[in-house]
Scaffold this motif. Structure first.
Motif, PDB file in Angstrom:
ATOM      1  N   ILE A  53       0.862  -1.173   0.000  1.00  0.00           N
ATOM      2  CA  ILE A  53       0.000   0.000   0.000  1.00  0.00           C
ATOM      3  C   ILE A  53       0.901   1.226   0.000  1.00  0.00           C
ATOM      4  N   GLU A  54       0.703   2.110  -0.963  1.00  0.00           N
ATOM      5  CA  GLU A  54       1.478   3.347  -1.023  1.00  0.00           C
ATOM      6  C   GLU A  54       0.661   4.435  -0.347  1.00  0.00           C
ATOM      7  N   HIS A  55       1.267   5.113   0.639  1.00  0.00           N
ATOM      8  CA  HIS A  55       0.586   6.163   1.393  1.00  0.00           C
ATOM      9  C   HIS A  55       1.554   7.308   1.621  1.00  0.00           C
ATOM     10  N   GLN A  56       1.225   8.476   1.077  1.00  0.00           N
ATOM     11  CA  GLN A  56       2.034   9.692   1.227  1.00  0.00           C
ATOM     12  C   GLN A  56       3.494   9.444   0.875  1.00  0.00           C
TER      13      GLN A  56
END
Length: 63
Positions: free
Chosen positions: A42-45
């Protein structure tokens, strides 16, 4: 309108009152996310997080 049972008549909330009601959280089935895999990224910020299913069927999120 007559109410023979003297019970309160249920009314739908007004648009203003409805906007104050809590919104339901989005719900995703883990099978849709994982498919046949046991780990997803999951890519987050700008950071990557790994969400994986353990051998006991629990979820672990790590950075």
């Amino acid at each position: 309108m007559k109410n023979p049972s003297n019970q309160p008549i249920a009314r739908s909330p007004t648009a203003e009152a409805a906007s104050e009601l809590p919104q339901a959280r989005p719900r995703l089935n883990s099978q849709l996310l994982f498919g046949a895999q046991n780990e997803i990224v999951i890519e987050h910020q700008g950071d990557e997080y790994r969400l994986r299913i353990t051998s006991n069927g629990k979820l672990i999120l790590t950075k």
